[in-house]
Design a protein around this motif. Structure first.
Motif, mmCIF file in Angstrom:
data_model
loop_
_atom_site.group_PDB
_atom_site.id
_atom_site.type_symbol
_atom_site.label_atom_id
_atom_site.label_comp_id
_atom_site.label_asym_id
_atom_site.label_seq_id
_atom_site.Cartn_x
_atom_site.Cartn_y
_atom_site.Cartn_z
ATOM 1 N N SER A 1 6.488 11.447 11.413
ATOM 2 C CA SER A 1 6.472 12.290 10.663
ATOM 3 C C SER A 1 6.688 11.631 9.846
ATOM 4 O O SER A 1 6.931 10.349 9.413
ATOM 5 N N PHE A 2 6.817 12.622 8.477
ATOM 6 C CA PHE A 2 7.625 11.394 6.815
ATOM 7 C C PHE A 2 8.667 12.060 6.892
ATOM 8 O O PHE A 2 9.176 13.527 6.766
ATOM 9 N N THR A 3 9.327 11.236 5.987
ATOM 10 C CA THR A 3 10.742 11.720 5.422
ATOM 11 C C THR A 3 10.542 11.252 3.880
ATOM 12 O O THR A 3 10.082 9.935 3.987
ATOM 13 N N GLY A 4 11.340 12.257 3.437
ATOM 14 C CA GLY A 4 10.925 11.736 1.523
ATOM 15 C C GLY A 4 10.344 12.770 0.730
ATOM 16 O O GLY A 4 9.235 13.447 1.621
ATOM 17 N N GLN A 5 10.450 12.313 -0.334
ATOM 18 C CA GLN A 5 9.404 13.529 -1.924
ATOM 19 C C GLN A 5 8.546 12.924 -1.999
ATOM 20 O O GLN A 5 8.594 11.425 -2.099
ATOM 21 N N LYS A 6 7.713 13.554 -2.986
ATOM 22 C CA LYS A 6 7.267 12.901 -3.719
ATOM 23 C C LYS A 6 5.482 11.641 -2.695
ATOM 24 O O LYS A 6 5.969 10.413 -3.694
ATOM 25 N N ARG A 7 5.632 12.342 -1.604
ATOM 26 C CA ARG A 7 3.799 12.040 -0.740
ATOM 27 C C ARG A 7 3.113 11.759 -1.570
ATOM 28 O O ARG A 7 2.411 13.414 -1.984
ATOM 29 N N VAL A 8 1.974 11.510 -2.196
ATOM 30 C CA VAL A 8 0.680 11.317 -2.752
ATOM 31 C C VAL A 8 -0.390 10.540 -1.535
ATOM 32 O O VAL A 8 -0.350 9.690 -1.206
ATOM 33 N N ALA A 9 -1.341 11.307 -1.384
ATOM 34 C CA ALA A 9 -2.458 10.726 -0.610
ATOM 35 C C ALA A 9 -3.467 10.271 -1.836
ATOM 36 O O ALA A 9 -4.098 11.365 -2.466
ATOM 37 N N ILE A 10 -3.974 9.073 -2.152
ATOM 38 C CA ILE A 10 -5.198 8.861 -2.952
ATOM 39 C C ILE A 10 -6.390 8.766 -2.272
ATOM 40 O O ILE A 10 -5.957 7.953 -1.088
ATOM 41 N N GLU A 11 -7.165 9.021 -3.105
ATOM 42 C CA GLU A 11 -8.616 7.893 -2.062
ATOM 43 C C GLU A 11 -9.256 6.960 -3.491
ATOM 44 O O GLU A 11 -9.095 7.801 -4.935
ATOM 45 N N SER A 12 -9.751 5.750 -3.032
ATOM 46 C CA SER A 12 -9.937 4.959 -4.350
ATOM 47 C C SER A 12 -11.811 5.507 -4.184
ATOM 48 O O SER A 12 -12.156 6.252 -4.458
ATOM 49 N N ASN A 13 -11.925 4.725 -5.856
ATOM 50 C CA ASN A 13 -13.673 5.540 -5.884
ATOM 51 C C ASN A 13 -13.855 3.679 -5.865
ATOM 52 O O ASN A 13 -15.578 3.873 -6.557
ATOM 53 N N LEU A 14 -13.972 3.206 -4.675
ATOM 54 C CA LEU A 14 -14.683 1.874 -4.414
ATOM 55 C C LEU A 14 -16.697 2.581 -3.422
ATOM 56 O O LEU A 14 -16.387 4.168 -3.023
ATOM 57 N N SER A 15 -17.119 0.976 -3.539
ATOM 58 C CA SER A 15 -18.012 1.689 -2.553
ATOM 59 C C SER A 15 -18.206 2.599 -1.348
ATOM 60 O O SER A 15 -17.349 1.811 -0.555
ATOM 61 N N SER A 16 -19.228 2.752 -0.581
ATOM 62 C CA SER A 16 -19.043 3.303 0.265
ATOM 63 C C SER A 16 -19.150 1.738 1.612
ATOM 64 O O SER A 16 -19.401 1.898 2.118
ATOM 65 N N THR A 17 -19.425 0.763 0.832
ATOM 66 C CA THR A 17 -19.619 -0.429 1.763
ATOM 67 C C THR A 17 -18.301 -1.328 1.950
ATOM 68 O O THR A 17 -18.311 -1.891 2.709
ATOM 69 N N ALA A 18 -17.059 -0.470 1.193
ATOM 70 C CA ALA A 18 -16.029 -1.448 1.678
ATOM 71 C C ALA A 18 -15.375 0.031 2.836
ATOM 72 O O ALA A 18 -16.162 1.017 3.171
ATOM 73 N N SER A 19 -14.651 -1.340 3.587
ATOM 74 C CA SER A 19 -14.190 -0.459 5.022
ATOM 75 C C SER A 19 -13.108 0.566 4.560
ATOM 76 O O SER A 19 -12.885 1.229 3.647
ATOM 77 N N PRO A 20 -13.608 2.154 5.290
ATOM 78 C CA PRO A 20 -13.354 2.983 4.633
ATOM 79 C C PRO A 20 -11.641 3.390 5.541
ATOM 80 O O PRO A 20 -10.759 3.833 5.141
ATOM 81 N N LEU A 21 -10.866 2.199 6.317
ATOM 82 C CA LEU A 21 -9.643 1.948 6.401
ATOM 83 C C LEU A 21 -8.687 2.065 5.423
ATOM 84 O O LEU A 21 -8.022 2.441 5.064
ATOM 85 N N TYR A 22 -9.839 1.274 3.781
ATOM 86 C CA TYR A 22 -8.952 0.982 2.507
ATOM 87 C C TYR A 22 -9.585 1.425 1.920
ATOM 88 O O TYR A 22 -9.498 1.638 0.067
ATOM 89 N N GLN A 23 -10.387 2.470 1.290
ATOM 90 C CA GLN A 23 -10.723 3.968 0.954
ATOM 91 C C GLN A 23 -9.997 4.746 0.137
ATOM 92 O O GLN A 23 -9.328 5.942 -0.377
ATOM 93 N N THR A 24 -8.326 4.634 1.433
ATOM 94 C CA THR A 24 -7.429 6.271 1.466
ATOM 95 C C THR A 24 -5.858 4.896 1.316
ATOM 96 O O THR A 24 -6.021 4.343 2.044
ATOM 97 N N ALA A 25 -4.631 5.361 0.714
ATOM 98 C CA ALA A 25 -3.214 4.996 0.407
ATOM 99 C C ALA A 25 -3.158 6.169 0.573
ATOM 100 O O ALA A 25 -3.228 7.281 -0.234
ATOM 101 N N ARG A 26 -1.315 5.888 0.966
ATOM 102 C CA ARG A 26 -0.494 6.731 0.668
ATOM 103 C C ARG A 26 0.359 6.097 -0.636
ATOM 104 O O ARG A 26 1.137 4.837 0.522
ATOM 105 N N VAL A 27 0.934 6.995 -0.536
ATOM 106 C CA VAL A 27 1.929 6.347 -2.365
ATOM 107 C C VAL A 27 3.373 7.303 -2.544
ATOM 108 O O VAL A 27 2.833 8.488 -1.397
ATOM 109 N N PHE A 28 4.135 6.260 -2.210
ATOM 110 C CA PHE A 28 5.386 7.358 -2.785
ATOM 111 C C PHE A 28 6.660 6.579 -3.936
ATOM 112 O O PHE A 28 6.346 5.353 -4.052
ATOM 113 N N LEU A 29 6.760 7.838 -4.694
ATOM 114 C CA LEU A 29 7.279 7.563 -5.654
ATOM 115 C C LEU A 29 8.228 7.478 -5.180
ATOM 116 O O LEU A 29 9.346 6.915 -6.515
ATOM 117 N N HIS A 30 9.383 7.792 -4.926
ATOM 118 C CA HIS A 30 10.511 8.281 -3.835
ATOM 119 C C HIS A 30 10.721 6.831 -2.669
ATOM 120 O O HIS A 30 9.497 7.358 -1.934
#
Length: 846
Positions: free
Chosen positions: A72-101
């Motif tokens: 589970s997550f705790t905290g506010q303002k979590r953002v899930a983002i996707e990259s603009n990398l090409s499909s050749t990059a590993s899918p594991l590194y094409q998304t990230a979760r960003v925490f503003l706080h």
């Protein structure tokens, strides 16, 4: 588990029978019941599962998966983002979760024991976020431990950064990993691994080796967090998680071995015979024990003795768990090979496989808790012994883990705010409070708009109060509605304290003069020695440098950067207070006749220290800093000749990546990057170029610019590179160094300087590379100093010097329409600009 010893066993048949019985029982009872868990492997910021090398990473947005339901997550303002990398990059590194706080991941742990915690970071740009992930600056915590501090995922090698930790979780239940942004920045993560490790993977006890080389027993290793710094497959290829029993990365030793020409790769095709009493398949994979580096010597007893040495950059004055892996695949038979293992050249122990195992090809390891010294480099060596029937030494693998001490309470994670409280307050206070809030809001909006209308730059001109005013410049700027950003008010020092410390700026305490003003020696009432840099009273010249110096130095601390103690801006004064550097400038010790000459070893250590300071500015500080005025007068020496970089008035701050900063050219003639002069595009490689000039100063003991010399000799960088090309560089080396320098050390030093002075910034090394090369030069010098009379001795260093031919750098000068204007140089001499530079005018060189 304690090592079993068999010193009294001599009958080969008995030894074999004993081994077979022992092996059959222990092999069955060891880690055979361990299997790699399927949790937790998390693909952050995604609803998609990714299979990556024996691991199925579950998307943390995938609510249908049972594994994701147990986090589970705790905290506010979590953002899930996707990259603009090409499909050749590993899918594991094409998304990230960003925490503003402040925020955390929470995992359900049902079994106590040792756990791997791996955090994956890959900084990509995304249309979903307004900034590049490489600008993130944050901390990572877990219960009681600070895993990462001031962490940034900037990475010059376009590859993920994987941080691995080993922790003991003793109480099943909730386990949290906290992400804590620094200041106004943010945090992010691409993937997380949390999984149970084999119980006997890490021993709780080890031999403790101090920096001085003394030893004792150390316990409680499992009560600490371990941060994996290095995992080396010595003599073998890279091992990826797909080929490791615990999904680990092992890298080759080629980047760490000091004397590769003295080493010989050894490998065998047959798999090792694991005995879990000494090592198992989980200790290290078979490929680590199937390869090794061995001393490359003749089998005759007349062969010269030497050591194989590996060097690793480690945290200073910290503790590290060091595990050395062995498997005798080089000996002719068991119980014949004995050799020495060295740590820091101050501690040695005998490695005799018969102390651990009784047959060849059986892996074993030893472990040490090592106190790192103040050098920042840990050396591991192996060497032969006279009492061994075979003159050999070998090493299969090596692990270095920094031991993290407990760091107090974990950070507070903000939860959802209680909206009912606000409703109660509003209902009680009524309309009066609401009216006040609206009034304040309108006032602030009006004030902000007024400020923006008069702000045309980061640093606006500030009117100066007359002499005798008790107001400060910061006060004046506040009155006008634009408080200087990043001014640390806690560093303000009253003028009265400075006057007392310097005896009212007594001229007898004057120790220097620079572009900013006079520098005085002083002593505070608590006996602390200080250096006081004072601008001309009443002058507004240099105020941007004054502000920049405070802004930069108030947020960084490093052993090789001069520390700012405080500042004062009362009564039209601009004063900066620094720690006092007893030995003065590097320049003084290179040219001045009234100070002792530095030895070559001292010069190398000073260069390494200054390089580490610049390395920290470029990569280790918040957002990155370009010094922009690297020179020998801005490298100061303390009472122990430890180098510290000083004078940050021209520094530029901001993210350092492959981009540049367009700016008016500033700096000092003789040190200016030719590409920067032409393009006015500043990068960190401009500091690298200037540092290359400093290296030549150190070698030749002459100024970067000497107008008293003729023609081509005026500019040191040009002259040295021309001499090097013509094979006459030896003629301009400082005569006081003759006979001191090992030829190999000198060769590496010159190569480093030449690489720094490449005309185009893309061809220059980073300061990381410069530090490594200089440390290698120092290692070569120290090895030469320890060389025995019968060992190899190289011929004259310049006779055998074979460096790649570098371009001759063009002369950069100014062609004036009238009389050529002289420029005052650092050494007090004057030189016409047309004798030094020829392509453009530089307005702010100093």
């Amino acid at each position: 588990m304690e090592k079993l010893r068999f010193h009294q066993v001599h009958t080969p048949l008995f030894a074999l029978l004993f081994f077979l019985l022992q092996f059959s029982s222990l092999q069955f009872l060891s880690m055979a019941d361990y299997s790699l868990p399927d949790k937790y492997f998390i693909n952050c910021g995604s609803a998609t599962n990714v299979y990556n090398g024996q691991r199925n990473f579950i998307g943390d947005l995938n609510s249908s998966d049972s594994t994701s339901n147990s986090i589970s997550f705790t905290g506010q303002k979590r953002v899930a983002i996707e990259s603009n990398l090409s499909s050749t990059a590993s899918p594991l590194y094409q998304t990230a979760r960003v925490f503003l706080h402040n925020a955390s991941y929470e995992f359900d742990i049902d079994t106590n024991g040792i756990y791997f915690v791996r955090l994956h970071f890959f900084a990509f740009s995304s249309p979903s976020t307004p900034t590049n992930l490489s600008t993130a600056l944050f901390d990572v915590w877990t219960s009681g431990f600070s895993l990462l501090r001031n962490f940034t995922a900037k990475n010059s090698s376009d590859s993920p950064i994987i941080k691995e930790f080993l922790l003991s979780i003793l109480n099943p239940g909730k386990f949290k990993v906290y992400f804590v942004p620094r200041g106004s920045s943010f945090a992010f993560v691409n993937a997380i691994e949390v999984f149970h490790a084999p119980d006997n993977l890490i021993d709780d006890t080890a031999r403790h080796v101090t920096a001085a080389g003394s030893t004792s027993n150390s316990t409680g290793v499992l009560s600490k967090a371990l941060h994996t710094i290095y995992r080396i497959n010595v003599g073998g290829p890279k091992v990826t998680p797909e080929n490791d029993t615990l999904l680990r990365n092992w890298v080759p030793d080629s980047d760490y071995i000091y004397n590769p020409d003295k080493a010989k790769h050894v490998d065998q095709s047959s798999s090792p015979s694991y005995n879990p009493a000494y090592a198992s398949q989980y200790t290290a994979p078979a490929i680590v024990y199937q390869t090794a580096q061995m001393m490359d010597i003749n089998s005759t007893r007349q062969a010269d003795f030497f050591n194989l040495t590996w060097g690793f950059n480690v945290s200073r004055n910290a503790r590290h768990l060091v595990r050395v892996h062995f498997c005798d695949i080089v000996g002719a038979s068991a119980n014949v090979l004995r050799f020495n293992l060295y740590i820091y050249s101050r501690f040695s122990t005998v490695i005799d496989s018969y102390d651990y195992v009784v047959l060849l090809n059986i892996p074993f390891y030893d472990k040490f808790v090592v106190d790192s010294d103040d050098s920042g480099t840990m050396n591991i060596s192996i060497g032969p012994r006279n009492d061994s029937s075979e003159i050999k030494a070998y090493l299969n693998g090596l692990e270095i883990m920094e031991i993290l001490e407990t760091s107090g309470s974990v950070p507070t994670v903000s939860g959802p705010k209680n909206k009912h409280v606000l409703l109660v307050v509003v209902s009680v206070l009524g309309g009066l409070v609401l009216i006040c809030i609206l009034a304040v809001g309108f006032f602030l909006v009006f004030k902000c708009r007024k400020q923006k209308s008069v702000e045309n730059s980061d640093w606006s001109p500030i009117p100066v109060f007359g002499v005798g005013s008790t107001h400060s410049r910061a006060t004046e700027r506040t009155i006008n509605g634009s408080t200087p950003p990043n001014f640390n008010l806690a560093l303000k020092v009253p003028l009265a304290e400075i006057l007392s410390a310097t005896n009212n700026f007594d001229t007898r305490l004057l120790i220097g003069k620079g572009g900013f003003g006079n520098v005085y020696r002083g002593t505070f009432r608590n006996s602390q020695k200080i250096a006081v840099k004072r601008s001309e009273p009443g002058s507004n010249q240099g105020f941007p440098e004054f502000q920049t110096e405070i802004m930069v130095l108030s947020k960084i601390r490093h052993r090789h950067l001069v520390s700012l103690i405080g500042y004062c801006e009362e009564r039209s004064e601009m004063i900066l207070v620094y720690e006092f550097m007893e030995k003065g400038t590097l320049k003084d010790h290179l040219y001045a006749s009234d100070v002792p000459r530095l030895s070559w070893k001292q010069r190398l250590e000073i260069c390494i220290g200054a390089a580490r300071g610049l390395q920290y500015l470029h990569k280790g500080s918040a957002g990155g800093i370009i010094h922009r005025d690297v020179k020998s007068t801005n490298i100061l020496l303390d009472e122990h000749y430890v180098a510290k970089v000083a004078d940050f008035g021209l520094s530029k701050t901001g993210p350092l990546d492959d981009t540049h900063v367009s700016t008016i050219v500033k700096g000092t003639f003789g040190y200016l990057d030719p590409e920067y002069i032409r393009s006015q595009q500043l990068t960190e490689k401009s500091d690298v170029y200037a540092f290359g000039v400093v290296l030549l100063e150190v070698l030749c003991a002459r100024p970067a610019i000497n107008a008293m010399l003729s023609g081509k000799q005026v500019n040191l960088a040009e002259w040295a590179m021309l001499c090097k090309k013509e094979g006459s560089l030896e003629e301009i080396v400082d005569p006081s160094l003759k006979g001191q320098i090992d030829p190999n050390s000198q060769r590496r030093f010159i190569e480093t300087a030449e690489k720094c002075l490449q005309e185009f910034s893309a061809d220059r090394p980073t300061m990381d590379d410069v530090v490594w090369d200089l440390e290698y030069a120092l290692q070569l010098q120290q090895t030469a100093m320890r060389r025995e009379p019968h060992e190899d001795s190289a011929v004259d260093g310049f006779a055998g010097l074979s460096l790649p031919n570098g371009q001759r750098f063009p002369s950069f000068s100014i062609t004036m329409d009238g009389n050529d204007m002289p420029v005052m140089m650092d050494d007090g001499s004057y030189v016409k600009e047309c004798d030094v530079f020829t392509q453009m005018k530089i307005d702010d060189a100093r």
